[in-house]
Design an enzyme around this catalytic site. Structure first.
Site, PDB file in Angstrom:
ATOM      1  N   LYS A 260      27.986  48.600  50.850  1.00 47.62           N
ATOM      2  CA  LYS A 260      29.194  49.281  51.340  1.00 47.62           C
ATOM      3  C   LYS A 260      29.096  49.712  52.807  1.00 47.62           C
ATOM      4  O   LYS A 260      30.099  49.764  53.504  1.00 47.62           O
ATOM      5  CB  LYS A 260      29.522  50.487  50.456  1.00 47.62           C
ATOM      6  CG  LYS A 260      30.112  50.092  49.121  1.00 47.62           C
ATOM      7  CD  LYS A 260      30.746  51.285  48.425  1.00 47.62           C
ATOM      8  CE  LYS A 260      31.453  50.863  47.159  1.00 47.62           C
ATOM      9  NZ  LYS A 260      30.495  50.614  46.044  1.00 47.62           N
TER      10      LYS A 260
ATOM     11  N   GLU B 226      39.092  58.125  49.409  1.00 46.93           N
ATOM     12  CA  GLU B 226      38.760  58.667  48.100  1.00 46.93           C
ATOM     13  C   GLU B 226      37.403  58.109  47.697  1.00 46.93           C
ATOM     14  O   GLU B 226      36.934  57.105  48.252  1.00 46.93           O
ATOM     15  CB  GLU B 226      39.805  58.243  47.066  1.00 46.93           C
ATOM     16  CG  GLU B 226      39.659  56.829  46.529  1.00 46.93           C
ATOM     17  CD  GLU B 226      39.956  55.743  47.545  1.00 46.93           C
ATOM     18  OE1 GLU B 226      40.663  56.025  48.531  1.00 46.93           O
ATOM     19  OE2 GLU B 226      39.461  54.613  47.343  1.00 46.93           O
TER      20      GLU B 226
ATOM     21  N   SER C  13      23.661  43.815  45.068  1.00 51.07           N
ATOM     22  CA  SER C  13      24.523  44.621  45.937  1.00 51.07           C
ATOM     23  C   SER C  13      24.000  46.016  46.227  1.00 51.07           C
ATOM     24  O   SER C  13      24.351  46.609  47.244  1.00 51.07           O
ATOM     25  CB  SER C  13      25.929  44.695  45.351  1.00 51.07           C
ATOM     26  OG  SER C  13      25.898  45.181  44.018  1.00 51.07           O
TER      27      SER C  13
HETATM   28  C1  LIG Z   1      30.836  49.875  44.854  1.00 48.28           C
HETATM   29  C2  LIG Z   1      29.786  48.938  44.424  1.00 48.28           C
HETATM   30  C3  LIG Z   1      30.106  47.684  43.842  1.00 48.28           C
HETATM   31  C4  LIG Z   1      31.508  47.250  43.548  1.00 48.28           C
HETATM   32  O1  LIG Z   1      32.325  47.039  44.642  1.00 48.28           O
HETATM   33  P1  LIG Z   1      32.774  45.594  45.139  1.00 48.28           P
HETATM   34  O2  LIG Z   1      33.850  45.891  46.108  1.00 48.28           O
HETATM   35  O3  LIG Z   1      33.241  44.826  43.960  1.00 48.28           O
HETATM   36  O4  LIG Z   1      31.589  44.967  45.758  1.00 48.28           O
HETATM   37  C5  LIG Z   1      29.068  46.812  43.525  1.00 48.28           C
HETATM   38  N1  LIG Z   1      27.782  47.159  43.718  1.00 48.28           N
HETATM   39  C6  LIG Z   1      27.429  48.355  44.239  1.00 48.28           C
HETATM   40  C7  LIG Z   1      25.990  48.665  44.411  1.00 48.28           C
HETATM   41  C8  LIG Z   1      28.420  49.284  44.605  1.00 48.28           C
HETATM   42  O5  LIG Z   1      28.068  50.471  45.117  1.00 48.28           O
END
Ligand SMILES: *Cc1c(COP(=O)(O)O)cnc(C)c1O
Length: 405
Positions: free
Chosen positions: A96, A118, A385
């Site tokens: 993010k 938010e 992610s």
């Molecule tokens: C917020 C988040 C997601 C989901 O958000 P996307 O916009 O679908 O990528 C996925 N993995 C992590 C670690 C997150 O914090």
């Protein structure tokens, strides 16, 4: 850019990816969105902006994030070799920060004083608060009271970072009410504030802009993977909440027909019971939060309640470009449920020494199922992610006994 990539990747002037996207917002807000679109068009061409962002990616976030060949896991499963794009190693622990820095720099260029948003589980709030400090902006984060009680560590992080945390006490006191509250605050003063959307969702230009800021993930991965193996990956896998980490990885490979792509949605407690957030799997096109896309909705078009063990994935909509990619068949959207996800969380932790975020564990769960069905010469690149530190207390409380913690 190849012709194929172009067709998939670019929205038209009104922000449509095929039938999806666009801008369904009050007229007063449309003027503001038009300003943001124009400002973004300028900075997109501005080498100084890209230089600054590249500097922050390298020296603040720690990019490029490495690709790791999960040899232990691949050996254990048999079949395709699994590789991980390590977004969990970024400063603040997830992907993010990539788009939050872009949005904060844009706000600064536009002369805004404050950035607002938010947050549900607090991940977007923490990343945005971090970017705001660095760039020199005030930061207001709207968060439901129920979520504030649940997400203590992230609440504390945002406060340490100097963000104003605004508790939302209306309705169910969760994410949807926080979105409404933040939108109202934005409408009251759209001149000095910028609303920083947390995924590839919302009205144009956000799905395109957030995607552009995230595509560094795939651009790096393409080069790194070829350097490591001499080839492109055969398969890409990423979890899909709003869809930003998935678009970040997929975009650089859209024109490569040999590369299969899988987006993994949360089927929660099962697709039949209604306790899931499998928007592309079970939803129908509709409008939510200012854009058109697949949507989990009731007969009146109201968004349905959603659920996932990973709070970053429980959103009833999805980025409009994913809706197009689904219809085109370019990306296949599959699901992983809570049980498979928790199993994958422990499997990765105990084979490779990497504790994944529960969101990312959804992508791992699919990769773990898929790898043994493929030949040994094939490869799977998973977008990891985020890291799982934020989830460990919850996991131990709910599942500790089963896994001997
Ligand atoms: C917020 C988040 C997601 C989901 O958000 P996307 O916009 O679908 O990528 C996925 N993995 C992590 C670690 C997150 O914090």
């Amino acid at each position: 850019m190849s012709a194929t990539l172009k067709g998939y990747a670019l929205p038209d002037d009104r922000g449509y990816f095929g039938d999806y996207g666009g801008s369904f917002i009050p007229e007063a807000l449309q003027k503001i969105m038009d300003d943001i679109t124009a400002a973004y068009a300028d900075i997109r061409k501005d080498p100084e902006f890209h230089k600054e962002l590249a500097y922050l990616y390298k020296h603040f976030v720690g990019r490029p994030s490495p690709i790791f060949h999960a040899r232990n896991l691949s050996r254990k499963l048999g079949g395709a070799q699994i590789y991980l794009k390590r977004e969990d190693l970024n400063h603040t622990g997830a992907h993010k920060i990539n788009h939050c820095l872009g949005e904060a720099l844009l706000a600064k260029k536009m002369g805004k004083k404050k950035i607002i948003a938010e947050t549900g589980a607090g991940q977007h709030g923490v990343a945005l608060a971090t970017a705001a400090v660095l760039v020199g902006l005030e930061c207001d984060i709207y968060m439901g009271e129920v979520d504030i009680a649940k997400e203590h560590p992230n609440v504390v992080r945002m406060k340490i970072l100097g963000a104003n945390l605004i508790p939302v006490t209306r309705g169910t006191k969760t994410l949807k009410d926080a979105v409404d509250a933040a939108f109202e605050a934005y409408l009251e003063d759209p001149v000095t504030q910028l609303y920083a959307i947390g995924s590839v969702v919302g009205p144009h230009p956000f799905p395109m802009m957030v995607r552009d800021f995230q595509q560094v993930v795939g651009v790096e991965a393409r080069e790194q993977f070829q350097e490591m193996t001499g080839k492109l990956p055969d398969n890409l896998v990423a979890c899909v909440g709003g869809g930003s980490n998935a678009m970040g990885l997929f975009t650089a490979f859209l024109g490569d027909e040999s590369v299969s792509m899988y987006g993994v949605e949360p089927s929660g407690r099962g697709l039949s019971g209604g306790e899931h957030a499998a928007t592309l799997t079970l939803g129908k096109p509709g409008v939510l939060h200012g854009f058109k896309s697949y949507l989990l909705q009731d007969e009146a078009g109201e968004p349905l309640p959603v659920y996932s063990v990973a709070s970053g994935l429980d959103y009833p909509g999805v980025g409009p470009q994913h809706s197009l990619l689904k219809d085109l068949g370019r990306v296949r959207y599959v699901t992983a449920d809570d049980r498979e996800t928790i199993e994958a969380f422990f499997t990765l932790s105990r084979t490779e020494g990497i504790i994944p975020a529960l969101e990312s564990a959804h992508a791992m769960a699919f990769a773990i199922q898929h790898a043994p069905t493929l030949d040994a010469g094939k490869t799977i690149l998973v977008n990891l992610s985020g890291r799982g530190d934020k989830d460990i207390d919850f996991v131990v409380e709910q599942y500790g006994k089963k896994y001997n913690v």
